[in-house]
Design a protein around this motif. Structure first.
Motif, PDB file in Angstrom:
ATOM      1  N   LEU A  93      17.791 -20.050 -24.914  1.00 11.77           N
ATOM      2  CA  LEU A  93      16.556 -20.693 -24.460  1.00 11.77           C
ATOM      3  C   LEU A  93      15.689 -19.726 -23.672  1.00 11.77           C
ATOM      4  O   LEU A  93      14.465 -19.727 -23.797  1.00 11.77           O
ATOM      5  CB  LEU A  93      16.889 -21.912 -23.595  1.00 11.77           C
ATOM      6  CG  LEU A  93      15.701 -22.653 -22.994  1.00 11.77           C
ATOM      7  CD1 LEU A  93      14.971 -23.421 -24.083  1.00 11.77           C
ATOM      8  CD2 LEU A  93      16.138 -23.576 -21.903  1.00 11.77           C
ATOM      9  N   ARG A  94      16.309 -18.873 -22.886  1.00 13.78           N
ATOM     10  CA  ARG A  94      15.566 -17.933 -22.059  1.00 13.78           C
ATOM     11  C   ARG A  94      15.184 -16.666 -22.815  1.00 13.78           C
ATOM     12  O   ARG A  94      14.644 -15.736 -22.248  1.00 13.78           O
ATOM     13  CB  ARG A  94      16.361 -17.588 -20.804  1.00 13.78           C
ATOM     14  CG  ARG A  94      16.488 -18.805 -19.878  1.00 13.78           C
ATOM     15  CD  ARG A  94      17.236 -18.506 -18.616  1.00 13.78           C
ATOM     16  NE  ARG A  94      16.763 -17.359 -17.881  1.00 13.78           N
ATOM     17  CZ  ARG A  94      15.735 -17.359 -17.031  1.00 13.78           C
ATOM     18  NH1 ARG A  94      15.058 -18.460 -16.841  1.00 13.78           N
ATOM     19  NH2 ARG A  94      15.400 -16.260 -16.381  1.00 13.78           N
ATOM     20  N   GLY A  95      15.471 -16.609 -24.118  1.00 15.97           N
ATOM     21  CA  GLY A  95      15.017 -15.491 -24.938  1.00 15.97           C
ATOM     22  C   GLY A  95      16.079 -14.470 -25.252  1.00 15.97           C
ATOM     23  O   GLY A  95      15.789 -13.443 -25.851  1.00 15.97           O
ATOM     24  N   GLY A  96      17.310 -14.715 -24.840  1.00 15.78           N
ATOM     25  CA  GLY A  96      18.396 -13.780 -25.125  1.00 15.78           C
ATOM     26  C   GLY A  96      18.784 -13.811 -26.585  1.00 15.78           C
ATOM     27  O   GLY A  96      18.514 -14.766 -27.310  1.00 15.78           O
ATOM     28  N   GLY A  97      19.436 -12.759 -27.013  1.00 14.27           N
ATOM     29  CA  GLY A  97      19.836 -12.657 -28.401  1.00 14.27           C
ATOM     30  C   GLY A  97      21.315 -12.873 -28.612  1.00 14.27           C
ATOM     31  O   GLY A  97      22.070 -13.199 -27.686  1.00 14.27           O
TER      32      GLY A  97
END
Length: 153
Positions: free
Chosen positions: A99-103
């Motif tokens: 959700l926070r943009g991590g992969g």
């Protein structure tokens, strides 16, 4: 529940408010339910036109209370560790990173047992100086900054 309130305190030992969970909204819902049932009996006997909505309202009230109180309870140290991510405390750690943009690589770095835990549970574990939980909290917090650098890979 251990009720060790001081005379001027509104919270019990578990950090809950001093009320018993029955507030003004609950009172209004109960009054409306009784009114629907009474009107049903007065206007023609128990036809079910007032009883069914009254039962539905009462079941919604009960379900809502269960959902609201089922979240993770953060300890004082857990609140410090989670910081400004308190709105994510009931979300699984791998979902929070995504959700926070991590992969995928950041999610894969989490240990298997921490992937299934919620962010709040990990924050409480990190407050007890668990090194894996502290690393996981750092990863969750840094996921947004790393997303810009590595484009979610």
């Amino acid at each position: 529940m251990d009720d060790t309130r001081s005379p001027g305190s509104l919270e019990d030992a578990n950090g809950n408010g001093g009320n018993d969970g029955y507030g003004f909204t609950d009172f209004v819902i109960d009054v409306v339910s009784v009114a629907l049932t009474a009107v049903d009996f007065i206007l023609g006997g128990p036809t079910g036109e007032g009883i069914a909505p009254a039962l539905a309202i009462q079941s919604l009230k009960t379900t809502t209370k269960k959902v609201v109180t089922s979240g993770v309870k953060l300890t004082r140290g857990g609140k410090r560790k989670i910081g400004n991510l308190q709105d994510l405390k009931d979300m699984r750690a791998d979902e929070a990173i995504r959700l926070r943009g991590g992969g995928k690589s950041q999610v894969d770095q989490l240990s298997t047992d921490l992937k299934e835990k919620t962010v709040g549970e990990i924050a409480n574990m990190a407050a007890t100086k668990d090194p894996a939980a502290e690393t996981a909290m750092k990863m969750i917090k840094q996921a947004s900054s790393k997303a810009g650098k590595y484009c979610g890979k």
